[in-house]
Design a protein around this motif. Structure first.
Motif, PDB file in Angstrom:
ATOM      1  N   GLN A  10       2.921  12.568 -11.115  1.00  0.00           N
ATOM      2  CA  GLN A  10       1.636  12.186 -10.520  1.00  0.00           C
ATOM      3  C   GLN A  10       0.773  11.448 -11.539  1.00  0.00           C
ATOM      4  O   GLN A  10       0.097  10.478 -11.194  1.00  0.00           O
ATOM      5  N   ALA A  11       0.784  11.878 -12.791  1.00  0.00           N
ATOM      6  CA  ALA A  11       0.010  11.197 -13.831  1.00  0.00           C
ATOM      7  C   ALA A  11       0.474   9.750 -13.993  1.00  0.00           C
ATOM      8  O   ALA A  11      -0.343   8.832 -14.094  1.00  0.00           O
ATOM      9  N   ALA A  12       1.791   9.542 -14.005  1.00  0.00           N
ATOM     10  CA  ALA A  12       2.314   8.175 -14.105  1.00  0.00           C
ATOM     11  C   ALA A  12       1.941   7.370 -12.869  1.00  0.00           C
ATOM     12  O   ALA A  12       1.530   6.201 -12.972  1.00  0.00           O
ATOM     13  N   LEU A  13       2.054   7.987 -11.702  1.00  0.00           N
ATOM     14  CA  LEU A  13       1.703   7.302 -10.459  1.00  0.00           C
ATOM     15  C   LEU A  13       0.225   6.923 -10.449  1.00  0.00           C
ATOM     16  O   LEU A  13      -0.141   5.820 -10.027  1.00  0.00           O
ATOM     17  N   ASP A  14      -0.626   7.809 -10.934  1.00  0.00           N
ATOM     18  CA  ASP A  14      -2.066   7.522 -10.991  1.00  0.00           C
ATOM     19  C   ASP A  14      -2.362   6.308 -11.866  1.00  0.00           C
ATOM     20  O   ASP A  14      -3.217   5.483 -11.529  1.00  0.00           O
ATOM     21  N   VAL A  15      -1.640   6.181 -12.981  1.00  0.00           N
ATOM     22  CA  VAL A  15      -1.804   5.012 -13.857  1.00  0.00           C
ATOM     23  C   VAL A  15      -1.437   3.743 -13.096  1.00  0.00           C
ATOM     24  O   VAL A  15      -2.155   2.729 -13.140  1.00  0.00           O
ATOM     25  N   LEU A  16      -0.322   3.777 -12.393  1.00  0.00           N
ATOM     26  CA  LEU A  16       0.138   2.599 -11.647  1.00  0.00           C
ATOM     27  C   LEU A  16      -0.808   2.255 -10.507  1.00  0.00           C
ATOM     28  O   LEU A  16      -1.101   1.079 -10.274  1.00  0.00           O
ATOM     29  N   LEU A  17      -1.302   3.260  -9.808  1.00  0.00           N
ATOM     30  CA  LEU A  17      -2.262   3.014  -8.716  1.00  0.00           C
ATOM     31  C   LEU A  17      -3.562   2.431  -9.254  1.00  0.00           C
ATOM     32  O   LEU A  17      -4.099   1.476  -8.688  1.00  0.00           O
ATOM     33  N   ALA A  18      -4.064   2.982 -10.347  1.00  0.00           N
ATOM     34  CA  ALA A  18      -5.323   2.503 -10.931  1.00  0.00           C
ATOM     35  C   ALA A  18      -5.199   1.072 -11.437  1.00  0.00           C
ATOM     36  O   ALA A  18      -6.181   0.328 -11.460  1.00  0.00           O
ATOM     37  N   SER A  19      -3.997   0.682 -11.828  1.00  0.00           N
ATOM     38  CA  SER A  19      -3.745  -0.675 -12.326  1.00  0.00           C
ATOM     39  C   SER A  19      -3.351  -1.631 -11.212  1.00  0.00           C
ATOM     40  O   SER A  19      -2.998  -2.774 -11.487  1.00  0.00           O
ATOM     41  N   ASP A  20      -3.356  -1.170  -9.961  1.00  0.00           N
ATOM     42  CA  ASP A  20      -2.942  -1.948  -8.794  1.00  0.00           C
ATOM     43  C   ASP A  20      -1.487  -2.402  -8.894  1.00  0.00           C
ATOM     44  O   ASP A  20      -1.096  -3.409  -8.332  1.00  0.00           O
ATOM     45  N   LEU A  21      -0.688  -1.628  -9.634  1.00  0.00           N
ATOM     46  CA  LEU A  21       0.740  -1.905  -9.736  1.00  0.00           C
ATOM     47  C   LEU A  21       1.533  -1.093  -8.721  1.00  0.00           C
ATOM     48  O   LEU A  21       2.735  -1.260  -8.581  1.00  0.00           O
ATOM     49  N   ALA A  22       0.830  -0.203  -8.030  1.00  0.00           N
ATOM     50  CA  ALA A  22       1.428   0.593  -6.960  1.00  0.00           C
ATOM     51  C   ALA A  22       0.427   0.647  -5.814  1.00  0.00           C
ATOM     52  O   ALA A  22      -0.774   0.437  -6.022  1.00  0.00           O
ATOM     53  N   PHE A  23       0.924   0.927  -4.617  1.00  0.00           N
ATOM     54  CA  PHE A  23       0.055   0.949  -3.447  1.00  0.00           C
ATOM     55  C   PHE A  23       0.611   1.876  -2.384  1.00  0.00           C
ATOM     56  O   PHE A  23       1.815   2.135  -2.336  1.00  0.00           O
ATOM     57  N   VAL A  24      -0.284   2.369  -1.550  1.00  0.00           N
ATOM     58  CA  VAL A  24       0.091   3.220  -0.427  1.00  0.00           C
ATOM     59  C   VAL A  24       0.701   2.341   0.649  1.00  0.00           C
ATOM     60  O   VAL A  24       0.187   1.261   0.950  1.00  0.00           O
ATOM     61  N   CYS A  25       1.809   2.804   1.229  1.00  0.00           N
ATOM     62  CA  CYS A  25       2.521   2.011   2.225  1.00  0.00           C
ATOM     63  C   CYS A  25       2.846   2.867   3.447  1.00  0.00           C
ATOM     64  O   CYS A  25       3.429   3.938   3.321  1.00  0.00           O
ATOM     65  N   HIS A  26       2.483   2.370   4.607  1.00  0.00           N
ATOM     66  CA  HIS A  26       2.695   3.083   5.866  1.00  0.00           C
ATOM     67  C   HIS A  26       3.945   2.608   6.612  1.00  0.00           C
ATOM     68  O   HIS A  26       4.210   3.072   7.712  1.00  0.00           O
ATOM     69  N   CYS A  27       4.725   1.697   6.028  1.00  0.00           N
ATOM     70  CA  CYS A  27       5.912   1.167   6.698  1.00  0.00           C
ATOM     71  C   CYS A  27       6.970   2.246   6.876  1.00  0.00           C
ATOM     72  O   CYS A  27       7.187   3.078   5.994  1.00  0.00           O
ATOM     73  N   SER A  28       7.656   2.170   7.997  1.00  0.00           N
ATOM     74  CA  SER A  28       8.795   3.051   8.232  1.00  0.00           C
ATOM     75  C   SER A  28      10.072   2.259   7.959  1.00  0.00           C
ATOM     76  O   SER A  28      10.058   1.026   7.900  1.00  0.00           O
ATOM     77  N   ARG A  29      11.179   2.956   7.823  1.00  0.00           N
ATOM     78  CA  ARG A  29      12.461   2.275   7.610  1.00  0.00           C
ATOM     79  C   ARG A  29      12.797   1.365   8.777  1.00  0.00           C
ATOM     80  O   ARG A  29      13.323   0.276   8.592  1.00  0.00           O
ATOM     81  N   SER A  30      12.489   1.806   9.992  1.00  0.00           N
ATOM     82  CA  SER A  30      12.813   0.972  11.156  1.00  0.00           C
ATOM     83  C   SER A  30      11.968  -0.302  11.166  1.00  0.00           C
ATOM     84  O   SER A  30      12.456  -1.358  11.554  1.00  0.00           O
TER      85      SER A  30
END
Length: 140
Positions: A10-30
């Motif tokens: 979670q700490a690593a993910l928080d760094v990536l989210l804060a840097s806009d290098l990661a994002f929340v995604c609502h897409c499904s596989r289908s």
């Protein structure tokens, strides 16, 4: 045990989210099936209660590395993989993030993995670079 390492991931993910290098995604596989499963933008028709989190892979994200057994390797991660999952919609941590965080914390400098994991190495290198971590040497 990866099941006990949620805080570190979670700490690593928080760094990536804060840097806009990661994002929340609502897409499904289908929903992603229409694009061959490669994510370049969200195509979700509606928000999901528990979305995934993906690593943002911009155009030109070509990774080069020298594999100790297979020699020079390169992968256009944007074209071949796209934005990849870091935390799944069910809350499970993706292998890519877990292995990068765990290897760095343990001071791993050399990685020997099966040839079936060669394809995922470029994603791990992108994550290591984004998190400011050392990139180990690889053998597959």
């Amino acid at each position: 045990w990866q099941s006990a390492r949620g805080e570190a991931y979670q700490a690593a993910l928080d760094v990536l989210l804060a840097s806009d290098l990661a994002f929340v995604c609502h897409c499904s596989r289908s929903e992603l099936a229409a694009s061959g499963g490669i994510h370049h933008r969200c195509v979700a028709r509606q928000p999901r209660p528990d979305p995934a989190v993906r690593f943002r892979v911009p155009r030109g994200s070509i990774v080069h590395f020298n594999d100790g057994l297979r020699g020079p390797q390169h992968q256009d991660v944007h074209a071949e993989v796209g934005d990849f999952v870091l935390r799944r919609a069910d809350g499970c941590w993706a292998y890519q993030l877990a292995v990068v965080v765990d290897d760095a914390e343990q001071g791993v400098t050399e990685v020997v993995r099966g040839a079936d994991l060669l394809d995922s190495t470029a994603r791990q290198i992108l994550l290591q670079q984004a998190l400011g971590l050392a990139v180990p040497r690889y053998w597959h």
